[in-house]
Design a protein around this motif. Sequence first.
Motif, PDB file in Angstrom:
ATOM      1  N   LYS A  33       0.871  -1.264  -0.070  1.00  0.00           N
ATOM      2  CA  LYS A  33      -0.138  -0.121   0.016  1.00  0.00           C
ATOM      3  C   LYS A  33       0.961   1.216   0.145  1.00  0.00           C
ATOM      4  O   LYS A  33       0.476   2.231  -0.816  1.00  0.00           O
ATOM      5  CB  LYS A  33      -0.936   0.035   1.444  1.00  0.00           C
ATOM      6  CG  LYS A  33      -2.050  -0.927   1.301  1.00  0.00           C
ATOM      7  CD  LYS A  33      -3.029  -0.967   2.440  1.00  0.00           C
ATOM      8  CE  LYS A  33      -4.167  -1.518   2.076  1.00  0.00           C
ATOM      9  NZ  LYS A  33      -5.062  -1.494   3.599  1.00  0.00           N
ATOM     10  N   THR A  34       1.964   1.296   0.697  1.00  0.00           N
ATOM     11  CA  THR A  34       2.837   2.504   0.759  1.00  0.00           C
ATOM     12  C   THR A  34       3.466   2.737  -0.367  1.00  0.00           C
ATOM     13  O   THR A  34       3.532   3.803  -0.950  1.00  0.00           O
ATOM     14  CB  THR A  34       4.034   2.295   1.942  1.00  0.00           C
ATOM     15  OG1 THR A  34       3.182   1.954   3.230  1.00  0.00           O
ATOM     16  CG2 THR A  34       4.845   3.262   2.175  1.00  0.00           C
ATOM     17  N   ILE A  35       3.930   1.571  -1.208  1.00  0.00           N
ATOM     18  CA  ILE A  35       4.553   1.628  -2.389  1.00  0.00           C
ATOM     19  C   ILE A  35       3.687   2.347  -3.238  1.00  0.00           C
ATOM     20  O   ILE A  35       3.988   3.358  -4.245  1.00  0.00           O
ATOM     21  CB  ILE A  35       5.136   0.450  -2.758  1.00  0.00           C
ATOM     22  CG1 ILE A  35       6.203  -0.289  -2.060  1.00  0.00           C
ATOM     23  CG2 ILE A  35       5.629   0.289  -4.070  1.00  0.00           C
ATOM     24  CD1 ILE A  35       6.662  -1.691  -2.413  1.00  0.00           C
ATOM     25  N   ILE A  36       2.516   1.607  -3.396  1.00  0.00           N
ATOM     26  CA  ILE A  36       1.539   2.690  -4.537  1.00  0.00           C
ATOM     27  C   ILE A  36       1.106   3.900  -4.213  1.00  0.00           C
ATOM     28  O   ILE A  36       1.103   4.812  -4.921  1.00  0.00           O
ATOM     29  CB  ILE A  36       0.285   1.501  -4.518  1.00  0.00           C
ATOM     30  CG1 ILE A  36       0.664   0.071  -4.999  1.00  0.00           C
ATOM     31  CG2 ILE A  36      -0.742   2.132  -5.204  1.00  0.00           C
ATOM     32  CD1 ILE A  36      -0.714  -0.980  -5.057  1.00  0.00           C
ATOM     33  N   ASP A  93       2.841   6.147  -2.299  1.00  0.00           N
ATOM     34  CA  ASP A  93       3.916   6.960  -2.353  1.00  0.00           C
ATOM     35  C   ASP A  93       4.375   7.428  -3.664  1.00  0.00           C
ATOM     36  O   ASP A  93       4.625   8.450  -4.041  1.00  0.00           O
ATOM     37  CB  ASP A  93       5.018   6.383  -1.451  1.00  0.00           C
ATOM     38  CG  ASP A  93       4.763   6.627   0.121  1.00  0.00           C
ATOM     39  OD1 ASP A  93       4.008   7.158   0.292  1.00  0.00           O
ATOM     40  OD2 ASP A  93       5.827   5.839   0.689  1.00  0.00           O
ATOM     41  N   PHE A  94       4.560   6.220  -4.700  1.00  0.00           N
ATOM     42  CA  PHE A  94       4.955   6.534  -5.939  1.00  0.00           C
ATOM     43  C   PHE A  94       3.759   7.196  -6.614  1.00  0.00           C
ATOM     44  O   PHE A  94       3.896   7.758  -7.564  1.00  0.00           O
ATOM     45  CB  PHE A  94       5.291   4.977  -6.674  1.00  0.00           C
ATOM     46  CG  PHE A  94       6.795   4.705  -6.298  1.00  0.00           C
ATOM     47  CD1 PHE A  94       7.727   5.292  -7.237  1.00  0.00           C
ATOM     48  CD2 PHE A  94       6.966   3.918  -5.218  1.00  0.00           C
ATOM     49  CE1 PHE A  94       9.166   4.865  -6.923  1.00  0.00           C
ATOM     50  CE2 PHE A  94       8.126   3.414  -5.087  1.00  0.00           C
ATOM     51  CZ  PHE A  94       9.207   3.801  -5.920  1.00  0.00           C
ATOM     52  N   GLY A  95       2.389   6.930  -6.168  1.00  0.00           N
ATOM     53  CA  GLY A  95       1.422   7.555  -6.933  1.00  0.00           C
ATOM     54  C   GLY A  95       1.623   9.180  -6.804  1.00  0.00           C
ATOM     55  O   GLY A  95       1.069   9.933  -7.390  1.00  0.00           O
ATOM     56  N   GLU A  96       2.129   9.911  -5.562  1.00  0.00           N
ATOM     57  CA  GLU A  96       2.027  11.000  -5.377  1.00  0.00           C
ATOM     58  C   GLU A  96       3.395  11.712  -6.246  1.00  0.00           C
ATOM     59  O   GLU A  96       3.270  12.881  -6.486  1.00  0.00           O
ATOM     60  CB  GLU A  96       2.688  11.400  -4.172  1.00  0.00           C
ATOM     61  CG  GLU A  96       1.647  11.176  -2.800  1.00  0.00           C
ATOM     62  CD  GLU A  96       1.869  11.688  -1.333  1.00  0.00           C
ATOM     63  OE1 GLU A  96       2.759  12.612  -1.602  1.00  0.00           O
ATOM     64  OE2 GLU A  96       1.730  10.929  -0.504  1.00  0.00           O
ATOM     65  N   ILE A  97       4.101  11.083  -6.789  1.00  0.00           N
ATOM     66  CA  ILE A  97       5.075  11.681  -7.886  1.00  0.00           C
ATOM     67  C   ILE A  97       4.695  11.131  -9.278  1.00  0.00           C
ATOM     68  O   ILE A  97       5.469  11.073 -10.102  1.00  0.00           O
ATOM     69  CB  ILE A  97       6.518  11.273  -7.492  1.00  0.00           C
ATOM     70  CG1 ILE A  97       6.561   9.544  -7.668  1.00  0.00           C
ATOM     71  CG2 ILE A  97       6.914  11.591  -6.142  1.00  0.00           C
ATOM     72  CD1 ILE A  97       8.106   9.315  -7.558  1.00  0.00           C
ATOM     73  N   ASP A  98       3.493  10.635  -9.663  1.00  0.00           N
ATOM     74  CA  ASP A  98       2.893  10.445 -10.751  1.00  0.00           C
ATOM     75  C   ASP A  98       3.559   9.167 -11.456  1.00  0.00           C
ATOM     76  O   ASP A  98       3.791   9.229 -12.572  1.00  0.00           O
ATOM     77  CB  ASP A  98       3.258  11.438 -11.805  1.00  0.00           C
ATOM     78  CG  ASP A  98       2.044  12.808 -11.249  1.00  0.00           C
ATOM     79  OD1 ASP A  98       1.176  12.512 -10.665  1.00  0.00           O
ATOM     80  OD2 ASP A  98       2.436  13.754 -11.652  1.00  0.00           O
ATOM     81  N   VAL A  99       3.742   8.226 -10.601  1.00  0.00           N
ATOM     82  CA  VAL A  99       4.352   6.968 -11.114  1.00  0.00           C
ATOM     83  C   VAL A  99       3.497   5.960 -10.634  1.00  0.00           C
ATOM     84  O   VAL A  99       3.414   5.545  -9.329  1.00  0.00           O
ATOM     85  CB  VAL A  99       5.871   6.764 -10.279  1.00  0.00           C
ATOM     86  CG1 VAL A  99       6.289   5.119 -10.955  1.00  0.00           C
ATOM     87  CG2 VAL A  99       6.883   7.589 -10.907  1.00  0.00           C
ATOM     88  N   ASP A 100       2.692   5.176 -11.555  1.00  0.00           N
ATOM     89  CA  ASP A 100       1.881   4.311 -11.490  1.00  0.00           C
ATOM     90  C   ASP A 100       2.462   2.745 -11.032  1.00  0.00           C
ATOM     91  O   ASP A 100       3.601   2.293 -11.613  1.00  0.00           O
ATOM     92  CB  ASP A 100       1.039   3.821 -12.467  1.00  0.00           C
ATOM     93  CG  ASP A 100       0.203   5.213 -12.920  1.00  0.00           C
ATOM     94  OD1 ASP A 100      -0.131   5.923 -12.130  1.00  0.00           O
ATOM     95  OD2 ASP A 100      -0.052   5.401 -14.208  1.00  0.00           O
ATOM     96  N   VAL A 101       1.769   1.943 -10.225  1.00  0.00           N
ATOM     97  CA  VAL A 101       2.545   0.868  -9.554  1.00  0.00           C
ATOM     98  C   VAL A 101       1.577  -0.349  -9.799  1.00  0.00           C
ATOM     99  O   VAL A 101       0.266  -0.222  -9.509  1.00  0.00           O
ATOM    100  CB  VAL A 101       2.807   0.888  -8.248  1.00  0.00           C
ATOM    101  CG1 VAL A 101       3.412  -0.492  -7.683  1.00  0.00           C
ATOM    102  CG2 VAL A 101       3.936   2.029  -7.822  1.00  0.00           C
ATOM    103  N   TYR A 102       1.900  -1.434 -10.725  1.00  0.00           N
ATOM    104  CA  TYR A 102       1.092  -2.520 -10.806  1.00  0.00           C
ATOM    105  C   TYR A 102       1.830  -3.726 -10.347  1.00  0.00           C
ATOM    106  O   TYR A 102       2.940  -3.920 -10.059  1.00  0.00           O
ATOM    107  CB  TYR A 102       1.026  -2.703 -12.382  1.00  0.00           C
ATOM    108  CG  TYR A 102       0.468  -1.332 -12.991  1.00  0.00           C
ATOM    109  CD1 TYR A 102      -0.882  -1.163 -13.107  1.00  0.00           C
ATOM    110  CD2 TYR A 102       1.269  -0.434 -13.602  1.00  0.00           C
ATOM    111  CE1 TYR A 102      -1.437  -0.271 -13.894  1.00  0.00           C
ATOM    112  CE2 TYR A 102       0.972   0.523 -14.296  1.00  0.00           C
ATOM    113  CZ  TYR A 102      -0.606   0.862 -14.304  1.00  0.00           C
ATOM    114  OH  TYR A 102      -0.847   1.952 -14.580  1.00  0.00           O
TER     115      TYR A 102
END
Length: 783
Positions: free
Chosen positions: A707-710, A712-721
């Motif tokens: 959850k943290t990875i998705i 935190d990276f979402g805050e810098i516009d990096v999508d996580v799958y």
Amino acid sequence: MGQERRSASYHVDRDILDEQSLEDLAQRLDSGRKPHLTERLKHSLRCSVPWLKRSLVRCLPVLYWMPRYSIWDYGMGDLIAGITMGIVQMPQSMAYALLASLPPVFGLYTSLYPVLVYFFFGTSRHISVGTSAVLSIMVGSVTERLAPDHHFLMRNGTNVTLVVDEAARDSYRVTVAVATTVLGGIIQVVLGLVRFGFVATYLSEPLVRGYTSAAACHAAVAQLRYLVGLSSTRFVGPLSLVYTLGDVCSRLHQAHVPTLVVGLLSFLVIFSAKELNASLSKKLPVPIPVELLSIVVATLLSHYIHLGSSYAVGVVGEIPSGLLPPRVPQTSLFREVIGDAFAMAVVGYALAISLGKTFALKHGYKVDSNQELVALGISNTVGGFFHCYSISSSMSPVTWCGIIHELCVISAFIVLIAILKLGPLFQELPKAVLSAIVLVNLKGMFKQYYDIVALWRSSRIDLVVWLATWLFTLLFQLDMGLAASIAFALLTVVFRTQHPQYSVLGQVPGTEIYMDMEKYKEVHGVPGVTIFRSSATVYFANADLYLEALMEKSGINISKMIAYKKRQEAKQRHAMRAAQSSDVVFSVEEETGKRKETDRQEDISGEEWDWAMRENGTVFVIPEVQNGHSSWEYLKGGDPDMGTLGSASELDGDTTTLTSSCDDTLSRDQERLSLGSLGKWTWDIHSIILDLSPANFIDTVAIKTMKTIIQDFGEIDVDVYMAGCQASVVEQLEQGDFFSDCISKGCLFATVHDAVLYCTGKHEALTMPPYDCVLVTKPTHTE
């Protein structure tokens, strides 16, 4: 969903499979209704003839293989091999009884009754159960602890000298051994019924071989007193081996010379004869019974030379002929021996199942670990009523003969003949000869020290397990040594899962295969996508390390980026308010200088200042209003009054034009500017794919980490799958409340390639400009 998403850049003729598509497919394929709990319970309790037959064969495996046994093909050869095995086992069982501090005849009993019981209940076809050096040592430690010599001292007639009443002592030691054996058998049966056989999976081959090598040292040291003719006390507890060896060495000057001579001569003769036997094994139709010939010759010499009476050499003594009637064990001793009984139950099972699985793998059949526990338990329980002590697999006969366990019945009848008719003939047999037989038969265990060289070349971790097991068993006795060894072996597994290999994957050209880019030079990375994989399951012990490795491999220090982003947001929010009031060119650096003192008052660390000041030139913002939409141009290092038109490739990522029609979009555009000044442009990586195919479970700590990875990276516009999740992992994610309005199952994909197709297609759709970009740039003038 899967049918709507395709990628033109990755030519593929199939749908992109995410988790929702897989669930829909599974529902279509699973047309049958799952039975209710009550229906499954009724089905499990239903009794039928096939079910009774399977249950009976499972409880009595002899019913499975006996009808398939061909007497015409194997009868004569197995008869000869069984007789040979019985001849070998007879002197060995008498010798191992000395390790248990019991009269030798009780070793013969132990090689008779339990063997017959195991014949019906055991599932291994290639192990020979009976007396074992390891369990004999453990039984001896119990008998000597509860029945030491000083508890049975008596006056020698009219002489004031105190001597040991050996008859009373041996009788009570047999009582203690029987009680321990029966209780240990009951424990094994109970453990087998509750399916405790899984513990065998924790007994790796290096652990078992290191354990048996250390047990050989215990057996050798225990035989020294009989070999040199000393009546030393056996020590128990931790460091008992060191104490026993030190006691024997300190009293070597008191060694009984005739006994020492008999023991050394017997050892040399038996060892040389067995080596000759091994070298001629291919030429001999039947192996030479070296042990049997040794005890026959030694008994004859002892009888005619009068070794016992004239030279005071210790002999076996009276051996009663015939079988003793069964006797109920003394249950009052159960409380005192319960710990030892449990240790013997586990150790005996560990030795038998490890050897049984080795032979089963070699000969292509399966050993039921739980049924082996029950078989050993019943054998020990029944044998205890007939004056036997604990049994396990005996390595020496199996290794030497290489025969199947049906022959144990034939060998048991040979032992029975020895008990009924031959027992009194061995009363003059010197005990030193039996000690020599034990030491020679330990050769196979001592040869396992060659494993150190082999493991050094193949696996250092397995070598550490071998050495640690050997050391623990030497220092902490056999029972505690096994427990400590298993715990250490599990720690090595935890250590290896806590520090797995992390890798960034690239695509093998023309395939859907993704491999480590550092190891394979032919694979190519997917532009804008980082595919990250851990070689182990993500769980509480390595969750933090997983996040650190992800940031290192992706080149994005997420914590510093978010911290700097928040600070830049505050600065640019003030600048944008000023820009909205007038269409003038302004510099963010100027605004930064104005707020410099304020930032220092906020106690900014030096490292954050280093990140904040990594701006190569001045960043200019030119606001334009066209058809009600605000167009913002960001120039990094240039003069707004002088500019040239160019493409994005010519500007090397230093200039971009973004469009915003609302404050939220404007705020997101500001984030791109602030993160770009960190030296790692955010649009270089727009997606991260976590390959979770190696994971077979996921705990709550790992779920929180994901959850943290998705987020935190979402805050810098990096999508996580996430890709390659097993069904059990998806279920655990659902149970852990992983999915929400922000995180849907749309971020889960069946394979890495499906995730790559989706995220690249999505990025291509989002990056198509809705208007013509105007890029203006000019190199910074330096004085």
